[in-house]
Design an enzyme around this catalytic site. Structure first.
Site, PDB file in Angstrom:
ATOM      1  N   ARG A 157     -27.109  12.176  -4.748  1.00 50.63           N
ATOM      2  CA  ARG A 157     -27.006  11.051  -3.824  1.00 50.63           C
ATOM      3  C   ARG A 157     -25.466  10.728  -3.551  1.00 50.63           C
ATOM      4  O   ARG A 157     -25.310  10.327  -2.096  1.00 50.63           O
ATOM      5  CB  ARG A 157     -27.438   9.898  -4.647  1.00 50.63           C
ATOM      6  N   LEU A 182     -36.662   6.033 -13.893  1.00 51.50           N
ATOM      7  CA  LEU A 182     -38.177   5.936 -14.414  1.00 51.50           C
ATOM      8  C   LEU A 182     -38.300   6.546 -15.817  1.00 51.50           C
ATOM      9  O   LEU A 182     -38.615   5.909 -16.742  1.00 51.50           O
ATOM     10  CB  LEU A 182     -39.116   6.355 -13.527  1.00 51.50           C
TER      11      LEU A 182
END
Ligand SMILES: Cc1cc2nc3c(=O)[nH]c(=O)nc-3n(C[C@H](O)[C@H](O)[C@H](O)COP(=O)(O)OP(=O)(O)OC[C@H]3O[C@@H](n4cnc5c(N)ncnc54)[C@H](O)[C@@H]3O)c2cc1C
Ligand code: FES
Lengths: 254, 637
Positions: free
Chosen positions: B330, B441
């Site tokens: 990212r 997560l």
């Protein structure tokens, strides 16, 4: 392309659960059509604050249509006019300058108004507590691929599992029934092998809790499906009914 | 002071097993004698609260939304990683470990990250057992997709709603424990202070958001899982209520704050469209599996996308990074998008956007396949922008998304305050200077299902048992402090709204401490934040009263904390005179404009100790040692 519109709002104001409540007329001016409905309310609230008045209380958190926190009845329709869209995802390009917009909380016996548009939906949590889970403790699970599940089966389970627990179905129903909510939760688990062992017990317990919480009965009005922001299908209700009757006949759950 | 991460001895792969064996166990019959407070019911807190209750502890769980099921974990779209190697493409625990360490630009602890990779598979097993409808192949086995920073396919997903489904799994387990009487759930409560008794965390003070009353709760240990602080930037992909308050209050009580300047800017978000905007919406990274990122080759080319011929498009990620292409991590993708826009090649009205184009994927796989994978994301995009991504390329731009920094914790996930544990995005532990997609997560659920439930036992057995009472002096004092601050906020009655201040703070941070940073800008921003904070306390206007639901007051408290915390963020960014992951200081870059680390001087965790408002915090260092991986210049060519 973005443009500006002027609106008249008729907003439900209610100081607390015991207050009678009333509609207040407010102006929303110079609203960009690129704004979301809640951003429009933010702008109105900023003005109210600067004018020394109390802003409109309304719930929201994710503003992406997934947390289920937002919701109000807009001109008679839960989450407003757009199909399959939560209030936070409704954009002002769907309104015209000069429109009069009525904004009220979701109303139901089981959802009391806390303030203005903010309601208490804890009844939903209690329905889940009654049985809306698979009884597995952390730690003992078999390998995730041990039980294959057909793709379309999982897809149907996922269709039901998308419920965001916003309460629009209840607000849309003339009987204020929570059957769409309950049936989506029951169906999701009943469609998967992991949910099977408790399927009967779950269906009965959740329906009973729904009654206890003061939600009405389902009389197949189908408004719930039309207004559900996640397009949860009423075929889930039929599935729940089958499950419920079969379970009531056969089950030892009293 | 050098900090001790309490990393167990022994070979990397055996540390966790050995540590679990060495931790003292709490006798099953004794567990019911312990009360534990869990603040936050997202993936970190929800999973911890449920698991602790299953084990027999008495849990009190708190969240500020109206239901624990609405924590912002619900918004996670793309997926969750695990080292299952179901696709048989060469994945392994070691590879997941290595990718995560490297993705984090070698600024995370080896031992923590290895444990994360080790427990990743058990998470998927447990989630399937809970009835989570992960996507499956035709044969009925679980499907995987690829995410940035990895060359294997290890991401499990439930359409574009993975976070929702995982959170609802944890929520259902939590509700089961509420029904069993093991968890008491307190929704619509905001934690405003941690209470220390004899130096140990033994309780909290919360505001009941409906009645406005302050309430005290006592327990044998306190677990914070209150999410990330991305909203310091005002505009972010976080929820409206996401805050730093809980973590910052703990920091003020002596908990160290680690690496606050490690913030993640996500490359694929819907661009900003106006100054009234309240939040930014993520378009999941999974889209980069099939979408191709491009800009026009010529600066200032204003033609609509479909009129720009193939030969005049620059697929810059594929060109610069042939082996990872559109799936670079990212931080790399974000900086490249910014660089293209800085060169005048940005598209759309604001020229602050690049294209993410699905035309080729639709041609290759058909519209139905693409709709099955990304349908809900395409719909969301259409709703927000009024454009149809099946026919027109999406426009995207980077936005603040995730915070790798957080409260400092040791290997047991305990902060330096005994009895105060921190989980999920609120801690700093596993992602170094940049988090890979689908790893938050995994970390939240690892912390809550599989790590904390064991490590907290070690603390409980090893420390003196106090009688639980909320009438002790520290509770009185904490409540008085909270009340005084609320009264102070209400007393200002100035001329600017809370959001107005928040928006201005956000712009300062975005401009000077965003995708690229430099020392002069950081210094300047620090002064601007101080001035803004001073003005806030002179000129903010909080309407209403304290005795009922008052959302402006809630926001005012959060923004007041952001205004103090922002300075810490800037101080940390100034301290770290290198570039790594999401922290890019323009003075330190390779000839190819990649982040240039300085391992000699900055291979450490920077952990800050509170010394008073406006005072410089004290710096503490936890050196990072790498015994199992070679520190290299990250390359995604
Ligand atoms: C849009 C979006 C998409 C994402 N997609 C992915 C993805 O695909 N894969 C991935 O791995 N990660 C993803 N992430 C990151 C990931 O979702 C989060 O990092 C993670 O879910 C955080 O979980 P958490 O439990 O730490 O915090 P949260 O889920 O944010 O929960 C915080 C909890 O703390 C409570 N709380 C906070 N402050 C207080 C307070 N002061 N008092 C009381 N309670 C409080 C809240 O009520 C809530 O219950 C995404 C993030 C965003 C924003
Ligand atoms: S605010 Fe989350 S669904 Fe609307």
């Amino acid at each position: 392309m973005s443009k500006s519109i002027d609106l008249t709002l008729k907003v439900w104001r209610q100081a607390g659960p015991k207050d009678k409540g009333h509609f207040e007329t407010l102006r929303a001016q110079n609203i960009s059509t690129e704004m979301s409905f809640l951003e429009m309310l933010d702008v109105v609230n900023d003005q109210l604050t600067l004018d020394g008045k109390e802003p409109i209380a309304f719930d929201s958190d994710c503003r992406e249509g997934i947390c289920g926190m937002c919701g109000a009845v807009i001109n008679g329709r839960p989450h407003g006019p757009l199909k399959a869209t939560t209030l936070c995802q409704l954009h002002m390009r769907h309104f015209n300058s000069g429109d009069v917009i009525a904004i009220e909380p979701f109303r139901a016996m089981a959802f009391k108004v806390i303030k203005d548009l903010v309601i208490d939906r804890s009844a939903f949590d209690q329905i889940i507590q009654a049985g809306g889970f698979v009884s597995v403790n952390t730690g003992g699970a078999p390998d995730a691929n041990a039980v294959p599940i057909a793709q379309d089966q999982v897809e149907s389970a996922m269709d039901a599992a998308q419920c965001i627990s916003c309460g629009a179905c209840v607000a849309a129903c003339p009987n204020a029934s929570a059957m769409l909510f309950v049936s989506a939760n029951v169906s999701h688990l009943a469609l998967l092998p992991q949910g099977q062992p408790e399927a009967a017990r779950r269906a009965i317990a959740m329906v009973r809790e729904m009654d206890r919480q003061g939600f009405g009965n389902c009389s197949n009005e189908t408004e719930c499906e039309a207004e559900c922001p996640k397009s949860i299908s009423i075929s889930n209700i039929a599935r729940l009914n089958r499950q419920f009757y079969r379970a009531s006949l056969a089950s030892s759950v009293k | 002071m050098l900090l001790d991460g309490k990393i167990p001895a022994g070979p990397l792969a055996e540390k966790w097993d050995r540590h679990r064996f060495e931790l003292k166990l709490v006798n099953p019959a004794n567990k019911r004698k312990f009360d534990i407070i869990v603040v936050g019911t997202g993936l970190g807190g929800g999973s911890a609260a449920a698991s602790l209750a299953e084990m027999g502890y008495n849990v009190k769980a708190f969240c500020f939304q109206d239901s624990p099921r609405r924590a912002h974990s619900i918004a996670a779209q793309g997926g969750i990683n695990a080292a299952k190697n179901y696709p048989n493409d060469g994945d392994s625990i070691r590879r997941l470990f290595y990718d995560t360490i490297k993705g984090g630009d070698f600024r995370a602890r080896e031992a923590n990250v290895y444990r994360l990779a080790q427990v990743s598979n058990a998470i998927i097993d447990h989630c399937v057992a809970q009835g989570i409808p992960f996507a499956r192949e035709y044969g009925g086995l679980l499907a995987n997709r690829s995410f940035g920073g990895a060359q294997v396919s290890r991401t499990f997903y439930a359409r574009g709603q993975t976070g929702q489904q995982l959170l609802l799994g944890a929520y259902r387990s939590l509700m089961r424990q509420v029904a069993a009487g093991k968890v008491q759930m307190f929704a619509r409560r905001e934690m405003l202070d941690v209470v220390l008794v004899n130096g140990h965390a033994k309780g909290i003070v919360v505001r009941n958001l409906i009645t406005g009353q302050l309430e005290r709760y006592a327990a044998d240990a306190v677990v914070l899982a209150t999410g990330g602080y991305g909203n310091a930037f005002f505009l972010s992909t976080n929820a409206m209520g996401s805050n730093v308050t809980a973590a910052y209050r703990a920091y003020m009580k002596g908990a160290l704050f680690a690496n606050p300047c490690f913030t993640q800017i996500h490359p694929t978000c819907i661009p900003v469209h106006g100054d009234y905007q309240s939040k930014l919406t993520l378009m999941s990274e999974s889209l980069r599996n099939d979408g191709r990122v491009w800009v026009p080759k010529n600066p200032g080319d204003k033609r609509p996308a479909n009129q720009i011929p193939e030969s005049e498009r620059d697929y810059y990620l594929e060109r610069k990074y042939p082996s990872f292409g559109n799936l670079v991590p990212r931080d790399v993708a974000s900086r490249n998008a910014k660089a293209q826009c800085d060169e005048g090649k940005g598209v759309g009205d604001t020229a602050l956007a690049v294209y993410l184009d699905f035309a080729d994927a639709i041609k290759r796989d058909g519209r139905d396949t693409i709709a099955r994978k990304y349908g809900n994301l395409f719909e969301m995009y259409d709703k927000i922008t009024g454009e149809n991504p099946y026919t027109t390329p999406m426009m995207i731009y980077p936005a603040v998304h995730y915070t790798m920094g957080g409260l400092w914790v040791d290997y047991n996930l305990m902060s330096n305050i005994p009895g105060l544990f921190v989980l999920g995005e609120a801690n700093f532990s596993d992602h170094g200077a940049n988090r890979l997609g689908a790893s938050a997560l995994m970390q939240g659920l690892a912390d809550g299902y599989f790590v904390l439930p064991y490590t907290i036992g070690g603390y409980l057995v090893g420390s003196p048992k106090e009688t639980l009472s909320t009438s002790k002096a520290p509770f009185e004092e904490a409540e008085r402090g909270v009340q005084a601050r609320i009264d102070k906020l209400m007393a200002v009655q100035g001329k600017r709204t809370v959001d107005d201040f928040h928006r201005q703070l956000g712009l300062i941070l975005w401009d000077h401490c965003g995708m690229s940073r430099n020392n002069a800008g950081l210094e300047k921003a620090r002064g601007m934040v101080q001035e803004l904070r001073a003005e806030f306390w002179q000129n903010v206007k909080v309407p209403g009263t304290t005795a009922d639901l008052n959302q402006s007051l809630e926001r005012a408290g959060r923004v007041a904390d952001f205004l103090e915390f922002a300075e810490l963020l800037l101080i940390d960014a100034l301290h770290r005179q290198e570039s790594c992951g999401g922290h890019f200081n323009e003075a330190y870059q390779t000839p190819e404009n990649e982040a240039l680390r300085n391992d000699e001087e900055y291979c450490h965790v920077a952990a800050w100790e509170y010394k008073g408002i406006g005072q410089d915090p004290e710096f503490h260092k936890e050196p990072l040692t790498f015994e199992n991986v070679q520190l290299t210049q990250r390359s995604y060519k």
